[in-house]
Design a protein around this motif. Structure first.
Motif, PDB file in Angstrom:
ATOM      1  N   GLU A 175       6.334   4.665   4.843  1.00 15.30           N
ATOM      2  CA  GLU A 175       6.989   5.684   4.014  1.00 15.30           C
ATOM      3  C   GLU A 175       8.467   5.837   4.365  1.00 15.30           C
ATOM      4  O   GLU A 175       9.324   5.863   3.484  1.00 15.30           O
ATOM      5  CB  GLU A 175       6.267   7.027   4.186  1.00 15.30           C
ATOM      6  CG  GLU A 175       4.857   7.043   3.620  1.00 15.30           C
ATOM      7  CD  GLU A 175       4.825   6.758   2.121  1.00 15.30           C
ATOM      8  OE1 GLU A 175       5.565   7.406   1.368  1.00 15.30           O
ATOM      9  OE2 GLU A 175       4.060   5.865   1.707  1.00 15.30           O
ATOM     10  N   LEU A 179      11.842   5.123   2.064  1.00 15.30           N
ATOM     11  CA  LEU A 179      12.838   6.170   1.791  1.00 15.30           C
ATOM     12  C   LEU A 179      14.224   5.767   2.288  1.00 15.30           C
ATOM     13  O   LEU A 179      15.229   6.186   1.736  1.00 15.30           O
ATOM     14  CB  LEU A 179      12.391   7.486   2.426  1.00 15.30           C
ATOM     15  CG  LEU A 179      11.091   8.066   1.822  1.00 15.30           C
ATOM     16  CD1 LEU A 179      10.545   9.193   2.682  1.00 15.30           C
ATOM     17  CD2 LEU A 179      11.331   8.545   0.390  1.00 15.30           C
ATOM     18  N   GLN A 234       1.966  12.823  -1.782  1.00 16.08           N
ATOM     19  CA  GLN A 234       3.395  12.547  -1.596  1.00 16.08           C
ATOM     20  C   GLN A 234       3.652  11.101  -1.190  1.00 16.08           C
ATOM     21  O   GLN A 234       4.805  10.700  -1.081  1.00 16.08           O
ATOM     22  CB  GLN A 234       3.969  13.452  -0.492  1.00 16.08           C
ATOM     23  CG  GLN A 234       3.514  14.895  -0.547  1.00 16.08           C
ATOM     24  CD  GLN A 234       4.169  15.665  -1.658  1.00 16.08           C
ATOM     25  OE1 GLN A 234       5.354  15.484  -1.906  1.00 16.08           O
ATOM     26  NE2 GLN A 234       3.414  16.502  -2.331  1.00 16.08           N
ATOM     27  N   THR A 236       4.593   7.479  -1.125  1.00 13.33           N
ATOM     28  CA  THR A 236       5.344   6.707  -2.116  1.00 13.33           C
ATOM     29  C   THR A 236       4.918   5.245  -2.163  1.00 13.33           C
ATOM     30  O   THR A 236       4.907   4.638  -3.226  1.00 13.33           O
ATOM     31  CB  THR A 236       6.853   6.768  -1.817  1.00 13.33           C
ATOM     32  OG1 THR A 236       7.065   6.379  -0.463  1.00 13.33           O
ATOM     33  CG2 THR A 236       7.384   8.173  -2.036  1.00 13.33           C
ATOM     34  N   ARG A 240      -0.476   1.690  -1.983  1.00 12.63           N
ATOM     35  CA  ARG A 240      -0.218   1.594  -3.422  1.00 12.63           C
ATOM     36  C   ARG A 240       0.053   0.153  -3.856  1.00 12.63           C
ATOM     37  O   ARG A 240       0.811  -0.085  -4.802  1.00 12.63           O
ATOM     38  CB  ARG A 240       0.930   2.522  -3.821  1.00 12.63           C
ATOM     39  CG  ARG A 240       0.631   3.995  -3.506  1.00 12.63           C
ATOM     40  CD  ARG A 240       1.631   4.948  -4.155  1.00 12.63           C
ATOM     41  NE  ARG A 240       1.616   4.830  -5.596  1.00 12.63           N
ATOM     42  CZ  ARG A 240       2.649   4.408  -6.328  1.00 12.63           C
ATOM     43  NH1 ARG A 240       3.780   4.050  -5.751  1.00 12.63           N
ATOM     44  NH2 ARG A 240       2.539   4.315  -7.636  1.00 12.63           N
ATOM     45  N   CYS A 245       6.354   1.120  -8.386  1.00 12.99           N
ATOM     46  CA  CYS A 245       7.230   1.896  -7.509  1.00 12.99           C
ATOM     47  C   CYS A 245       7.640   3.182  -8.220  1.00 12.99           C
ATOM     48  O   CYS A 245       7.994   3.157  -9.397  1.00 12.99           O
ATOM     49  CB  CYS A 245       8.473   1.076  -7.166  1.00 12.99           C
ATOM     50  SG  CYS A 245       9.727   2.014  -6.278  1.00 12.99           S
ATOM     51  N   ARG A 246       7.605   4.291  -7.514  1.00 12.76           N
ATOM     52  CA  ARG A 246       7.947   5.579  -8.133  1.00 12.76           C
ATOM     53  C   ARG A 246       9.440   5.677  -8.456  1.00 12.76           C
ATOM     54  O   ARG A 246       9.855   6.520  -9.240  1.00 12.76           O
ATOM     55  CB  ARG A 246       7.551   6.725  -7.216  1.00 12.76           C
ATOM     56  CG  ARG A 246       6.044   6.794  -6.913  1.00 12.76           C
ATOM     57  CD  ARG A 246       5.655   8.161  -6.386  1.00 12.76           C
ATOM     58  NE  ARG A 246       4.414   8.173  -5.624  1.00 12.76           N
ATOM     59  CZ  ARG A 246       3.202   8.171  -6.168  1.00 12.76           C
ATOM     60  NH1 ARG A 246       3.065   8.152  -7.477  1.00 12.76           N
ATOM     61  NH2 ARG A 246       2.123   8.182  -5.397  1.00 12.76           N
ATOM     62  N   GLN A 247      10.236   4.791  -7.830  1.00 11.44           N
ATOM     63  CA  GLN A 247      11.675   4.829  -8.106  1.00 11.44           C
ATOM     64  C   GLN A 247      12.085   3.860  -9.207  1.00 11.44           C
ATOM     65  O   GLN A 247      12.882   4.192 -10.069  1.00 11.44           O
ATOM     66  CB  GLN A 247      12.468   4.482  -6.838  1.00 11.44           C
ATOM     67  CG  GLN A 247      12.774   5.696  -5.972  1.00 11.44           C
ATOM     68  CD  GLN A 247      13.560   5.320  -4.729  1.00 11.44           C
ATOM     69  OE1 GLN A 247      14.415   4.430  -4.758  1.00 11.44           O
ATOM     70  NE2 GLN A 247      13.263   5.988  -3.632  1.00 11.44           N
ATOM     71  N   CYS A 265       8.592  -1.797  -1.563  1.00 10.51           N
ATOM     72  CA  CYS A 265       9.077  -2.193  -2.883  1.00 10.51           C
ATOM     73  C   CYS A 265      10.158  -3.252  -2.704  1.00 10.51           C
ATOM     74  O   CYS A 265      11.165  -2.988  -2.047  1.00 10.51           O
ATOM     75  CB  CYS A 265       9.651  -0.986  -3.629  1.00 10.51           C
ATOM     76  SG  CYS A 265      10.498  -1.482  -5.146  1.00 10.51           S
TER      77      CYS A 265
END
Length: 270
Positions: A175, A179, A234, A236, A240, A245-247, A265
DNA sequence: ACTGGCACCTGGGCGC
DNA sequence: TGCGCCCAGGTGCCAG
């Protein structure tokens, strides 16, 4: 199960019930943890009062009038506060019995945890060589950068090395690296000071965020009151694989680094 | 001094 | 339903 946030959550959940209470005895149903629970531990601590609880790295320290219990949850350990009438579950290996009738009940299916005693916990061999606490001021980008010079390991196992910094396990390492926009397989020595500043900051933020939500429950972790942790929503990247990708929407990749599953990612973590 | 690999355990999920 | 296989949030220890 437990990384620093889950251990901290456990500590906070049991602290009030234990502090100031007197120990009646320790009931050990299964002593074969990572290291055997010492035979004489119950008689050693019986009658003593619990002065305070602290966390160091992923260890829970139960400080008595004299000496401390050193308790590690391993991969699958959890603790609950129950009364004497509460039915036993499978793998309830240890009860710490208090004089008010309540118990601290330790459950650990895989038995990778440990329960030891030391006169001075912080100089115990298991604790003496640990790195700084990630949420302390001693831990920052300057420290990480300096520590990483000459290290050929990938950055992910590097930040999971408890001699470098404590408390960062497999979930929060993935994580924090996401970030910070750093690829987990990158060599630790080949990351700039500036990027380590970001990484140290993100490690602090992700751990604090997870503590605030009671940790992460993937399989069997639960807080001392039996509730799950709420940080899973939460996450990210962890777990997964192949999901967007959440971004940026690109598929999350899964790669084994240092014998541990790692998620990242490829776009956001160049 | 570092590094990668193995070991310690049980249980859940999967494919056949 | 059963079996075999793989995977799991940690970390000490070993050989190279």
């Amino acid at each position: 199960m437990p990384e620093l946030p889950e251990v901290e959550t456990t500590l906070r959940g049991i602290e009030k019930a234990l502090t100031g209470e007197q120990i009646v005895r320790l009931q050990v149903r299964e002593s074969r943890l990572r290291w055997p629970i010492p035979d004489d531990l119950s008689e050693r601590i019986a009658g003593r009062c619990i002065v305070s609880l602290k966390r160091r790295a992923k260890y829970i320290l139960i400080n008595l009038e004299h000496g401390s219990l050193i308790w590690h949850l391993g991969m699958s350990g959890s603790m609950r506060i129950v009364d004497g009438a509460t039915k036993l579950r499978k793998h309830d290996h240890v009860d710490l019995q208090l004089n008010n009738g309540m118990l601290l009940r330790y459950n650990d299916p895989r038995r990778f945890g440990c329960l030891l005693w030391a006169e001075d916990a912080l100089v115990h061999p298991l604790l003496a060589t640990l790195g700084p606490e990630p949420l302390s001021e001693a831990f920052d980008g300057r420290y990480l950068h300096k520590k990483s010079r000459g290290r050929r390991v990938a950055v992910k196992p590097f930040i999971m090395d408890q001699k470098v910094v404590v408390g960062v396990g497999n979930i929060y390492a993935s994580e924090a690296l996401f970030l910070a926009g750093i690829r987990p397989a990158r060599q630790a020595s080949r990351i700039s000071r500036a990027r380590y500043e970001v990484l140290a900051e993100q490690i602090k933020l992700v751990l604090q965020g997870a503590i605030a939500r009671g940790g992460t429950t993937l399989r069997d972790f639960s807080q001392a009151d039996g509730r799950p942790g709420y940080f899973e929503q939460q996450l990210t990247v962890y777990g997964r694989h192949n999901q967007p990708c959440r971004q940026c929407g690109h598929a999350i990749r899964n790669k084994v680094i240092g014998q541990r599953a790692s998620y990242y990612c490829p776009v956001c973590q160049p």
